[in-house]
Write a protein that holds these residues in place. Structure first.
Motif, PDB file in Angstrom:
ATOM      1  N   ALA A 156      10.321  -5.775   4.362  1.00 46.52           N
ATOM      2  CA  ALA A 156      10.628  -4.346   4.235  1.00 46.52           C
ATOM      3  C   ALA A 156      11.156  -3.982   2.854  1.00 46.52           C
ATOM      4  O   ALA A 156      10.658  -3.036   2.223  1.00 46.52           O
ATOM      5  N   PRO A 157      12.185  -4.677   2.321  1.00 44.13           N
ATOM      6  CA  PRO A 157      12.633  -4.335   0.969  1.00 44.13           C
ATOM      7  C   PRO A 157      11.564  -4.563  -0.103  1.00 44.13           C
ATOM      8  O   PRO A 157      11.510  -3.842  -1.100  1.00 44.13           O
ATOM      9  N   ALA A 158      10.694  -5.558   0.117  1.00 38.11           N
ATOM     10  CA  ALA A 158       9.595  -5.768  -0.836  1.00 38.11           C
ATOM     11  C   ALA A 158       8.643  -4.583  -0.826  1.00 38.11           C
ATOM     12  O   ALA A 158       8.254  -4.065  -1.882  1.00 38.11           O
ATOM     13  N   ALA A 159       8.253  -4.133   0.383  1.00 35.29           N
ATOM     14  CA  ALA A 159       7.365  -2.960   0.485  1.00 35.29           C
ATOM     15  C   ALA A 159       8.030  -1.727  -0.097  1.00 35.29           C
ATOM     16  O   ALA A 159       7.372  -0.892  -0.731  1.00 35.29           O
ATOM     17  N   ASP A 160       9.351  -1.600   0.095  1.00 38.80           N
ATOM     18  CA  ASP A 160      10.079  -0.436  -0.423  1.00 38.80           C
ATOM     19  C   ASP A 160      10.021  -0.367  -1.939  1.00 38.80           C
ATOM     20  O   ASP A 160       9.736   0.688  -2.519  1.00 38.80           O
ATOM     21  N   LEU A 161      10.311  -1.472  -2.601  1.00 40.01           N
ATOM     22  CA  LEU A 161      10.363  -1.412  -4.067  1.00 40.01           C
ATOM     23  C   LEU A 161       8.964  -1.279  -4.668  1.00 40.01           C
ATOM     24  O   LEU A 161       8.781  -0.622  -5.698  1.00 40.01           O
ATOM     25  N   ILE A 162       7.976  -1.883  -4.013  1.00 40.54           N
ATOM     26  CA  ILE A 162       6.593  -1.719  -4.478  1.00 40.54           C
ATOM     27  C   ILE A 162       6.185  -0.254  -4.353  1.00 40.54           C
ATOM     28  O   ILE A 162       5.525   0.301  -5.233  1.00 40.54           O
ATOM     29  N   ARG A 163       6.600   0.395  -3.260  1.00 36.41           N
ATOM     30  CA  ARG A 163       6.282   1.804  -3.048  1.00 36.41           C
ATOM     31  C   ARG A 163       6.888   2.681  -4.152  1.00 36.41           C
ATOM     32  O   ARG A 163       6.256   3.622  -4.625  1.00 36.41           O
ATOM     33  N   VAL A 164       8.112   2.382  -4.555  1.00 37.00           N
ATOM     34  CA  VAL A 164       8.757   3.173  -5.608  1.00 37.00           C
ATOM     35  C   VAL A 164       7.949   3.107  -6.901  1.00 37.00           C
ATOM     36  O   VAL A 164       7.662   4.131  -7.524  1.00 37.00           O
ATOM     37  N   HIS A 165       7.579   1.902  -7.309  1.00 38.11           N
ATOM     38  CA  HIS A 165       6.774   1.757  -8.534  1.00 38.11           C
ATOM     39  C   HIS A 165       5.450   2.497  -8.388  1.00 38.11           C
ATOM     40  O   HIS A 165       4.970   3.123  -9.348  1.00 38.11           O
ATOM     41  N   ALA A 166       4.846   2.424  -7.199  1.00 37.35           N
ATOM     42  CA  ALA A 166       3.560   3.089  -6.978  1.00 37.35           C
ATOM     43  C   ALA A 166       3.703   4.599  -7.091  1.00 37.35           C
ATOM     44  O   ALA A 166       2.905   5.272  -7.755  1.00 37.35           O
ATOM     45  N   LEU A 167       4.723   5.164  -6.440  1.00 38.92           N
ATOM     46  CA  LEU A 167       4.922   6.618  -6.506  1.00 38.92           C
ATOM     47  C   LEU A 167       5.244   7.065  -7.922  1.00 38.92           C
ATOM     48  O   LEU A 167       4.775   8.114  -8.382  1.00 38.92           O
TER      49      LEU A 167
END
Length: 622
Positions: free
Chosen positions: A517-528
């Motif tokens: 979950a935290p991995a997906a969260d931080l990847i999402r931030v960079h993507a957005l």
């Protein structure tokens, strides 16, 4: 209209996004379209060539190339190209070459502009279509897996002789040839003009449903009952690509082509003999069930499919993609059953998937996160009861099929998440422009979104708006960064594991809450922050790597760490199922080998460093 224009109109009615245009508009287009013919290996467009038309492939195969000469895309009947050039400077971006004798419909640029300005769905489709076509590969080439699904080409499944027939051959003779060669399908070609030009496919099911059931004469030509809306797969594509294509479109036969030339057909019977057969069985079974009770009986098959893929050493991307497709199929079949029971919807709608299903990272332990977008003509008094009943049927059905109700109420049964398009756009605008604690609670779910049923192009338009807004709103990104740093990897100061301390989960690691979950969260931030429109975490990382969003080598490190953490979670769940236990996300380190513990610690350290970099990169906006 003359005969030729009628044929053009009928063709456009079958091709997205033209199929959603009004009938009178399509008839007008048929009168305005020009026709061009190119022999095999002819140049159609050169880079930077001025553009005056949109090119639509009527028959044949066209390949487009990067300026380096690398193949960019392979297009067949119903595909189109040059739309990006028309939208950006009226110059061709990619050279295009006909790989076989090719017939093209040319839509004038001024007509293209008028459609783009008049029809929102047309504009949405044209603006994002190239991105979607480039997402056809669901397997990361850099995953490092040597699993047979990824290394076996489709050509390895071709065991039967290819049988091709003329479009004029009577069906009685077609059936005789199928019987002689013991095949369930034949390819139909243009015997006079081009014997290698694929016109359609004729299966035993077509003969049964379109000839015998309709009481047509056996002298009916093959062209009258063949299927022309074809999906094809290249001979050098991976077996997994073919499997997912069959799963997504629920087709039973796939023509195999080599540079546009038919070389064979693979059927479900070929794939079910392959190691990954179970997921295909499940999806095929889902669409054969006629009630919720029948669908619910497939829960054991879903788990067996999951375990078998783990036993075959499939990577997490492959497993997540296959399980998400199974979940989508349950939703689609439930929606079909709901509409059969309730009647056709009074206004258009789109049922959407959120979270892990949208990211194609769904596993066995998951709840249902879904919502519904309604047409802006929605009126609560007139339409409310229908869509509430529809949502209730689907959500109850999903719970019965092994996808429990969302404890947070993120379901289409919640009136808040069953709203018209304009309200959804307002939701996302508010979450981005006016970030709040409540909005952050939704960010990890609603910002991963994909359409499942209905007007799925609405979701594409929504994602495009999100992509444009998110990267320009600093307060929102700062909030997302803080949110992504709330959950940290379970590592102590001396690199030892920090265990859960509550009740039954004592001395375990919640590998979802503290890992994936935290991995997906931080990847999402960079993507957005970078305007990436991808949903899958691995595809997002690929985008970040390509666009140098992360320091050199960091995207690859994070990808490998995410893969290892995800596989640890996957194998833990599969082992529980094999032992007759209920799977969960709580891994006991003592049950891991020394090697597994060491590598898991290293993966958590990579994740920890990635969180530190996230905080550093956006320090100025926090």
């Amino acid at each position: 209209m003359d005969i030729e224009q009628i044929e053009i109109a009928e063709f456009l009615k079958r091709v997205a996004p033209f199929d959603a245009l009004p009938g009178e508009e399509i008839e007008q287009l048929a009168r305005q379209v020009d026709i061009a013919y190119f022999k095999a290996e002819s140049s159609i467009l050169m880079a930077e060539q001025p553009l005056s038309d949109l090119y639509i492939v009527r028959s044949g195969v066209v390949e487009t190339f990067r300026r380096t000469g690398e193949l960019y895309n392979r297009l067949s009947e119903g595909n189109f190209f040059a739309e990006q050039g028309l939208l950006r400077g009226r110059k061709a971006h990619f050279p295009a070459v006909s790989k076989s004798d090719t017939l093209l419909y040319l839509l004038p640029a001024d007509v293209f502009d008028r459609l783009f300005e008049t029809y929102e769905h047309f504009a949405d489709y044209m603006e994002i279509s190239e991105v979607e076509r480039r997402q056809t590969r669901v397997v990361s080439a850099s995953s490092g897996s040597d699993h047979e699904l990824m290394t076996s080409p489709v050509a390895s499944l071709l065991q039967r002789k290819l049988v091709m027939v003329s479009e004029r051959l009577p069906v009685s003779q077609v059936a005789q040839r199928m019987s002689e060669h013991s095949v369930s399908s034949v390819l139909v070609v243009d015997s006079e003009q081009n014997p290698q030009a694929l016109l359609g496919i004729l299966t035993d099911r077509d003969i049964r449903n379109r000839l015998v059931a309709q009481r047509l004469p056996y002298s009916t030509p093959a062209s009258d009952i063949m299927t022309t809306d074809l999906f094809t797969v290249a001979h050098d594509d991976y077996v997994f690509d073919a499997m997912l294509l069959m799963l997504r479109h629920n087709v039973h036969h796939l023509p195999v082509v080599n540079n546009g030339v038919p070389v064979g057909v693979i059927a479900i019977s070929d794939l079910v003999q392959h190691e990954a057969k179970s997921s295909l069985y499940v999806v095929s079974s889902i669409f054969r069930q006629n009630s919720v009770a029948e669908l619910a009986k497939l829960k054991a098959d879903v788990r067996a499919s999951f375990v078998r893929m783990v036993q075959q050493d499939a990577n997490s991307h492959m497993i997540g993609s296959a399980m998400a497709l199974i979940g989508r199929s349950f939703k689609q079949r439930l929606l079909e059953l709901a509409e059969e029971q309730l009647g056709p919807p009074p206004i258009p709608y789109c049922f959407i998937a959120l979270g892990s299903m949208a990211r194609e990272e769904q596993l066995i332990v998951t709840d249902q996160d879904n919502a519904m977008i309604l047409d802006d003509r929605y009126n609560e008094a007139e339409h409310g009861a229908y869509f509430l009943a529809l949502a209730q049927f689907v959500c109850d059905g999903l719970d019965a099929c092994g996808y429990p109700y969302c404890k947070g109420g993120i379901m289409a049964t919640n009136n808040k998440w069953r709203q018209p398009r304009q309200v959804w756009h307002r939701y996302f605008q508010q979450w981005i422009k006016e970030p709040s604690a409540e909005g952050l609670l939704h960010s990890s779910i609603f910002f991963d979104v994909e359409g499942v049923w209905g007007e799925q192009h609405w979701v594409s338009a929504l994602k495009r708006e999100i992509s444009g807004l998110a990267k320009t709103h600093i307060r929102f990104l700062a909030s997302m960064v803080r949110n992504a740093l709330l959950r940290t990897p379970p590592l102590g100061f001396f690199q030892d594991f920090i265990m859960e301390t509550d009740g039954r989960q004592n001395k375990t690691l919640n590998i979802k809450r503290r890992g994936t979950a935290p991995a997906a969260d931080l990847i999402r931030v960079h993507a957005l922050a970078s305007g990436c429109m991808q949903s899958n975490s691995f595809q997002r990382l690929k985008y970040l790597q390509k666009n140098a969003v992360l320091p050199k080598g960091k995207a690859e490190d994070l990808r490998d760490a995410y893969e290892l953490i995800a596989l640890t979670r996957i194998r833990h769940q599969a082992l529980a199922i094999e032992q007759g236990e209920e799977p969960d996300n709580n891994v006991a380190p003592e049950q891991l080998s020394d090697f597994e513990r060491r590598n898991l610690k290293r993966a958590f350290q990579v994740l920890s460093n990635a969180q530190k970099y996230l905080k550093f990169k956006y320090a100025s906006i926090q």
